[in-house]
Write an enzyme that holds these catalytic residues in place. Structure first.
Site, PDB file in Angstrom:
ATOM      1  CE  LYS A 231      -4.463  -1.621   1.133  1.00 10.59           C
ATOM      2  NZ  LYS A 231      -4.395  -2.985   1.721  1.00 10.59           N
TER       3      LYS A 231
ATOM      4  CD  GLU B  10     -10.486   4.215   0.611  1.00 16.30           C
ATOM      5  OE1 GLU B  10     -10.288   5.424   0.386  1.00 16.30           O
ATOM      6  OE2 GLU B  10      -9.828   3.307   0.049  1.00 16.30           O
TER       7      GLU B  10
ATOM      8  CB  SER C 129      -0.163  -8.206  -1.015  1.00 18.68           C
ATOM      9  OG  SER C 129      -0.948  -9.070  -0.215  1.00 18.68           O
TER      10      SER C 129
END
Ligand SMILES: *Cc1c(COP(=O)(O)O)cnc(C)c1O
Length: 402
Positions: free
Chosen positions: A93, A115, A382
């Site tokens: 991210k 969000e 990830s």
């Protein structure tokens, strides 16, 4: 005039998917964002600054690791892991957040909003906001703030204000609605850092570009190590950002299979899953045309997965198109399979990966034995799994004090 309208409607399309379905109040800001992004993505100073941050702050390039024991145990294809779990803040991210907040700075914004579902994107955003001295406000479903109290505290520690959203079901989709509304009411100083390859154009393209460093590095690393391309790239899919990042530079290489793993939760024959491409239908939601889990009136379903990061009732439009054209394949992995893969990877390779990523690992366990020893699979890890340890223990019926 007609042409201009048509051009607008075609902006950011992937086949029939994508586009911009937004209130008029946001159109001007979205156009400014498109212009800024189109400019800065080719600006050498911007590119240098971003690469420097990715390298010195986020720890890129991430490693490509040959999983020798797992390869031997499964007895088929050679398995490599792309270690996004080793990035600062523990997942892919950060790649997107660094890109977007640097861009927001260039646009003279002083405040970012975002969000978050489980809190991973919120933490990454709060982290980079602290680094770049931006005001930061995070919208999170009320239920999620209770389930993820530790991440709420982490965001506060990083200087962010966290809003608990109690509308709707008090989960991720409601947090997106709230953030979108907040943005529409205050664009002068604020950028909305969307956390995946979703929302109105330019987000699906821009976020993909910021995540595409994953496949650019993978390609270079695997060729250097083995002299050839992989036969398959496997990644988990929530909104789809780590998967598109891992796929992007291989889309033109027709012999590389691209496989996205969705959360099949308690099974796709139940209502408790988030397997959008297997069970969803085309619709319009959160500013984009894509595939969603919805009833026949277009009411968005409640979705479920053991992994909060895959718990989204839609998918980015580029994946909807890759599925429609059959360039990529999408498979469902259940909670049980993901948990077994979580434990297997820990035992076999000494890596505790995020439960999201373990959906991809679970599919690799099925796929590798069907392939030959000359073939290569790259699996995108990830994120790291420290955040999931207590939940896995609970899943196995063990009582922990956490
Ligand atoms: C958020 C998250 C995901 C899901 O998001 P995508 O946009 O589909 O990548 C997957 N893995 C981890 C570790 C995450 O934090």
């Amino acid at each position: 005039m007609q042409n201009k309208l048509k051009k607008k409607q075609n902006a950011g399309r992937f086949g029939e998917y994508g586009g911009q379905y937004i209130p008029e109040t946001l159109m001007h800001e979205i156009e400014k964002l498109i212009k800024a992004y189109e400019h800065y993505k080719n600006d050498p100073v911007f590119k240098n600054e971003l690469n420097d941050l990715l390298h010195k702050y986020a720890n890129r390039p991430s490693l490509l690791y040959y999983a020798k024991r797992m390869t031997k145990d499964l007895g088929g294809a050679q398995i490599y892991f792309k270690r996004e779990d080793l990035n600062h803040t523990g997942s892919h991210k950060i790649n997107n957040v660094l890109g977007q907040i640097l861009l927001a700075k260039k646009m003279n914004k002083t405040r970012v909003i975002a969000e978050t579902g489980a809190g991973q994107h919120g933490v990454a955003t709060a982290t980079v906001a602290a680094l770049m001295d931006m005001e930061c406000e995070i919208f999170m479903g009320k239920i999620d703030t209770e389930r993820q109290a530790l991440n709420v505290y982490r965001m506060r520690l990083l200087g962010a204000k966290v809003h608990a959203v109690s509308t709707g079901t008090g989960t991720l989709k409601d947090a997106v609605n709230a953030a979108m509304q907040e943005w529409a009411s205050r664009t002068e100083d604020t950028h909305y850092v969307i956390g995946s390859v979703m929302g109105p154009h330019p987000f699906p393209t821009m976020v993909r570009d910021f995540q595409a460093c994953i496949s650019a590095e993978m390609k270079e690393q695997i060729i250097k190590e083995t002299g050839k391309l992989p036969d398959a790239v496997v990644a988990c899919v929530g909104g789809g950002s780590n998967a598109i990042g891992a796929f992007y530079h291989f889309i033109g290489d027709e012999n590389v299979r691209l496989i996205g793993c969705e959360a099949a939760g308690k099974g796709i024959d139940t209502t408790q899953h988030a397997a959008t491409l297997e069970c969803g239908t085309t619709g319009i939601f959160h500013g984009m045309k894509s595939v969603f889990l919805q009833n026949k009136d277009g009411q968005i379903n409640e979705v479920y997965s053991i992994s909060a990061g895959l718990d989204y009732p839609g998918i980015g439009p580029e994946h909807a198109e890759l599925a429609a054209t059959k360039r990529a394949e999408y498979v469902g992995i259940t909670d049980d399979e993901a948990v077994a893969a979580f434990e297997y990877l820990a035992h076999e390779e000494g890596i505790i990966a995020a439960i999201e990523s373990c959906h991809a690992v679970a599919y690799v366990k099925k796929l590798a034995p069907q392939m030959t020893k000359e073939q290569i699979i790259i699996c995108n890890l990830s994120g790291r799994g420290d955040k999931d340890v207590a939940a896995i223990a609970r899943y196995r019926g063990e009582k922990l004090y956490d």
